[in-house]
Scaffold this motif. Structure first.
Motif, short mmCIF file in Angstrom:
data_model
loop_
_atom_site.label_atom_id
_atom_site.label_comp_id
_atom_site.label_asym_id
_atom_site.label_seq_id
_atom_site.Cartn_x
_atom_site.Cartn_y
_atom_site.Cartn_z
N SER A 369 0.97 -1.09 0.05
CA SER A 369 -0.09 0.15 0.02
C SER A 369 0.81 1.38 -0.14
CB SER A 369 -0.74 0.15 1.39
OG SER A 369 -0.20 0.29 2.30
N TYR A 370 2.19 1.28 0.32
CA TYR A 370 3.09 2.23 0.47
C TYR A 370 3.87 2.53 -0.90
CZ TYR A 370 2.49 3.54 5.37
OH TYR A 370 2.12 4.12 6.55
N GLY A 371 3.49 1.71 -1.74
CA GLY A 371 4.30 1.89 -3.14
C GLY A 371 5.50 1.92 -2.99
N ARG A 372 6.11 3.03 -3.39
CA ARG A 372 7.79 3.33 -3.31
C ARG A 372 8.03 3.78 -2.07
NH1 ARG A 372 9.93 3.72 -9.49
NH2 ARG A 372 8.59 2.46 -10.57
N ALA A 373 7.05 4.22 -1.18
CA ALA A 373 7.46 4.88 -0.11
C ALA A 373 8.37 3.76 1.15
CB ALA A 373 6.50 5.56 0.79
N PRO A 374 9.23 4.10 1.51
CA PRO A 374 10.06 3.25 2.38
C PRO A 374 9.69 3.52 3.76
CG PRO A 374 11.51 5.07 2.22
CD PRO A 374 10.18 5.58 1.32
N THR A 375 8.45 4.06 4.19
CA THR A 375 8.15 4.54 5.71
C THR A 375 7.33 3.57 6.53
OG1 THR A 375 6.74 6.22 4.78
CG2 THR A 375 8.93 6.91 5.40
N PHE A 376 7.11 2.36 5.77
CA PHE A 376 6.01 1.48 6.33
C PHE A 376 6.16 1.18 7.87
CE2 PHE A 376 4.26 -2.55 7.15
CZ PHE A 376 2.87 -2.20 7.10
N LEU A 377 5.35 1.10 8.60
CA LEU A 377 5.21 0.79 10.33
C LEU A 377 4.42 -0.76 10.08
CD1 LEU A 377 4.40 3.89 9.97
CD2 LEU A 377 5.14 3.70 12.40
N SER A 378 4.90 -1.48 10.79
CA SER A 378 4.23 -2.83 11.00
C SER A 378 2.86 -2.52 11.90
CB SER A 378 5.17 -3.70 11.94
OG SER A 378 6.38 -3.85 11.48
N LEU A 379 2.79 -1.63 12.86
CA LEU A 379 1.65 -1.48 13.69
C LEU A 379 0.51 -0.73 12.80
CD1 LEU A 379 2.84 -0.09 17.24
CD2 LEU A 379 1.60 -2.18 16.50
N THR A 380 1.02 0.14 11.68
CA THR A 380 0.05 0.72 10.78
C THR A 380 -0.71 -0.28 10.04
OG1 THR A 380 1.61 2.78 10.95
CG2 THR A 380 0.02 2.45 8.97
N GLY A 381 0.27 -1.38 9.68
CA GLY A 381 -0.50 -2.29 8.74
C GLY A 381 -1.41 -3.14 9.44
N PHE A 382 -1.28 -3.29 10.82
CA PHE A 382 -2.23 -4.21 11.70
C PHE A 382 -3.43 -2.93 11.71
CE2 PHE A 382 1.42 -6.13 14.27
CZ PHE A 382 1.44 -6.72 12.90
N GLU A 383 -3.45 -1.63 11.67
CA GLU A 383 -4.38 -0.87 11.97
C GLU A 383 -5.12 -0.78 10.82
OE1 GLU A 383 -7.32 1.80 12.99
OE2 GLU A 383 -6.26 0.58 14.09
N GLN A 384 -4.54 -0.63 9.56
CA GLN A 384 -5.17 -0.76 8.27
C GLN A 384 -6.13 -2.07 8.10
OE1 GLN A 384 -1.95 -1.29 5.27
NE2 GLN A 384 -1.34 0.93 5.08
N VAL A 385 -5.54 -3.01 8.42
CA VAL A 385 -6.58 -4.34 8.25
C VAL A 385 -7.83 -4.20 9.19
CG1 VAL A 385 -4.90 -5.70 6.79
CG2 VAL A 385 -5.02 -5.89 9.44
N ARG A 386 -7.47 -3.93 10.53
CA ARG A 386 -8.60 -3.78 11.40
C ARG A 386 -9.73 -2.82 10.73
NH1 ARG A 386 -11.15 -0.70 13.91
NH2 ARG A 386 -10.23 1.22 13.29
N SER A 387 -9.53 -1.79 10.33
CA SER A 387 -10.38 -0.84 9.66
C SER A 387 -10.93 -1.51 8.57
CB SER A 387 -9.60 0.46 9.26
OG SER A 387 -10.62 1.39 8.61
N ILE A 388 -10.31 -2.10 7.67
CA ILE A 388 -10.90 -2.79 6.32
C ILE A 388 -11.92 -3.79 6.63
CG2 ILE A 388 -10.09 -4.43 4.15
CD1 ILE A 388 -7.71 -2.27 4.03
N ALA A 389 -11.40 -4.42 7.62
CA ALA A 389 -12.19 -5.70 8.10
C ALA A 389 -13.63 -5.19 8.64
CB ALA A 389 -11.63 -6.65 9.31
#
Length: 447
Positions: A369-389
């Motif tokens: 989801s971050y495309g070419r940005a290198p700033t991804f956070l593991s916790l942010t990914g967990f929040e992404q999928v909580r919201s999507i679910a």
């Protein structure tokens, strides 16, 4: 559309399995398709590298509930796992708990809408998704899905050596392929140690993967003085590549930067700045890098291209994606993660609203989801999928209520030191966790 169809999650890595756990908690049928043979297959490929994040930040809450019910013992929160430990102690047990909802050795080769190609509008959104997959024996199948969550990551599509974003001239030549690598070497293995010990290696890149490789090579030179590390930077100066040092929001990441700086200052790492690679050519058994102006570096034995990653969008050609033209990230997310503006600590939490595409029910999550940005956070990914679910389940209020628990200045995933920092030492500025609650409107306003 038949709501009895599963949500298909692509990828059984940290965020993909978290998505499955979140969907399961919502009572939604889910099917995870993983190209590799095990959970966290790509994580295991860099399994020798230790993460900057501690265990406390690497376990999804819904996943922990599933695991705890099965008798799982959570690792000590204040320790730093390697990629292999993360996969073995968390991802594999989680996949085991999910059982037959996770299918391995199954590669997704295309996603579309049933009976509708990309151009067709009529009745499009009433049709389920079709996920085309291929198993290890070459058998192809079509799976119907009510929604698709692509958590396939970017590991398999590293950026090339060429400074213009395309392979440098000669980079793909067969006689050079075995001497140009896009992976951090495992100098604890006999094979990699033989490959790099007593030889010269050019490391191209300025991120934490490059620093990790440089520090490892500098330490290897202490036991084998013939080892030479050359750091090749596109920018005209080192700048902030060493990070925040003692003031860094993550102690392990700050320590890595300080060790790299010390090695440069001691002359253990040679630095070349303002070198934008345009070509590579063999010189006997060695490699010569050539920049845009025709300048050549002294021949080296090996080249490590550690210049980041990009998303593979080739098999999503029939999905209507809304991507930022620069980052190749969802258009609403891109302003929040632009690396020209944000660091890991300043990226705001976000959810389904920012990750939506013109194709309802389709989401890119995690590193992809971050495309070419290198700033991804593991916790942010967990929040992404909580919201999507929550959004897929029809709980729009919960989807819009972005919630995230993280240390005060954020947590970044990524490569770090090979040995584990002492958990009794101070961990920098990252104090007790604080809960942040932002509405979708607040998140957008913060951009």
């Amino acid at each position: 559309m038949d709501d009895g169809l599963p949500v298909v999650v692509i990828g059984a890595g940290p965020v993909g399995l978290a998505a499955a756990a979140e969907l399961d908690q919502r009572g939604l049928p889910v099917l995870v398709l993983e190209k590799g043979a095990t959970a966290g297959a790509t994580v295991r490929e860099w399994g020798h590298v230790r993460l900057f994040s501690m265990w406390r930040d690497l376990v999804d809450p819904a996943a922990e509930k599933l695991l705890t019910a099965a008798g799982w013992q959570r690792p000590h929160d204040a320790t730093y796992p390697t990629g292999e430990e993360w996969a073995r102690s968390y991802l594999s047990p989680l996949a085991d708990v999910l059982g037959d909802r996770v299918r391995f050795n199954t590669e997704v080769i295309g996603v579309g809408r049933r009976g509708r190609d990309r151009v067709v509008d009529a009745g499009r959104h009433e049709q389920p998704f079709t996920v085309h997959a291929r198993t290890a024996d070459g058998t192809e199948e079509r799976i119907l899905a009510r929604a698709v969550v692509d958590a396939s990551g970017t590991w398999t599509t590293p950026n090339p050596l060429g400074a213009d974003g395309l392979p440098a001239q000669g980079e793909r030549a067969a006689d050079l392929a075995d001497r140009i690598s896009t992976r951090i070497p495992d100098l604890g293995s006999a094979e990699d140690r033989r490959r790099y010990a007593g030889r010269s290696t050019a490391v191209v890149g300025r991120g934490h993967s490059a620093l990790t490789a440089l520090v490892a090579l500098a330490e290897l030179a202490q036991s084998d003085p013939g080892t030479r590390a050359l750091w090749v930077l596109r920018r005209g100066e080192i700048g902030d590549a060493f990070g925040g040092g003692e003031a860094d929001q993550l102690a392990a990441r700050g320590a890595l930067g300080m060790r790299a700086k010390a090695a440069v200052d001691a002359g253990s790492i040679e630095v070349v700045t303002g070198f934008r690679t345009a070509g590579v050519r063999p010189e006997g058994a060695r490699i010569v890098l050539v920049d845009e102006s025709g300048r050549e570096l002294d021949p080296v034995d090996e080249v490590l291209t550690l210049t980041g990653f990009r998303p593979d969008l080739s098999w999503l050609s029939e999905i209507r994606l809304g991507l930022d033209p620069t980052l190749q990230a969802p258009a609403k997310l891109a302003p929040l993660i632009d690396p020209n503006v944000h660091s890991c600590g300043t990226v705001y939490p976000h959810g389904a609203a920012e990750l939506a595409h013109p194709e309802p029910g389709f989401y890119l999550v995690g590193m992809k989801s971050y495309g070419r940005a290198p700033t991804f956070l593991s916790l942010t990914g967990f929040e992404q999928v909580r919201s999507i679910a929550a959004e897929i389940a029809g709980d729009h209020a919960a989807a819009a209520r972005v919630e995230l628990t993280l240390p005060e200045t954020g947590v970044c995933g990524g490569s770090g030191l090979f040995e584990e920092p002492d958990p009794t030492e101070e961990v920098g500025c990252c104090g007790p966790p604080a809960t942040i609650q932002l509405t979708a409107r607040d998140t957008s306003a913060s951009a």
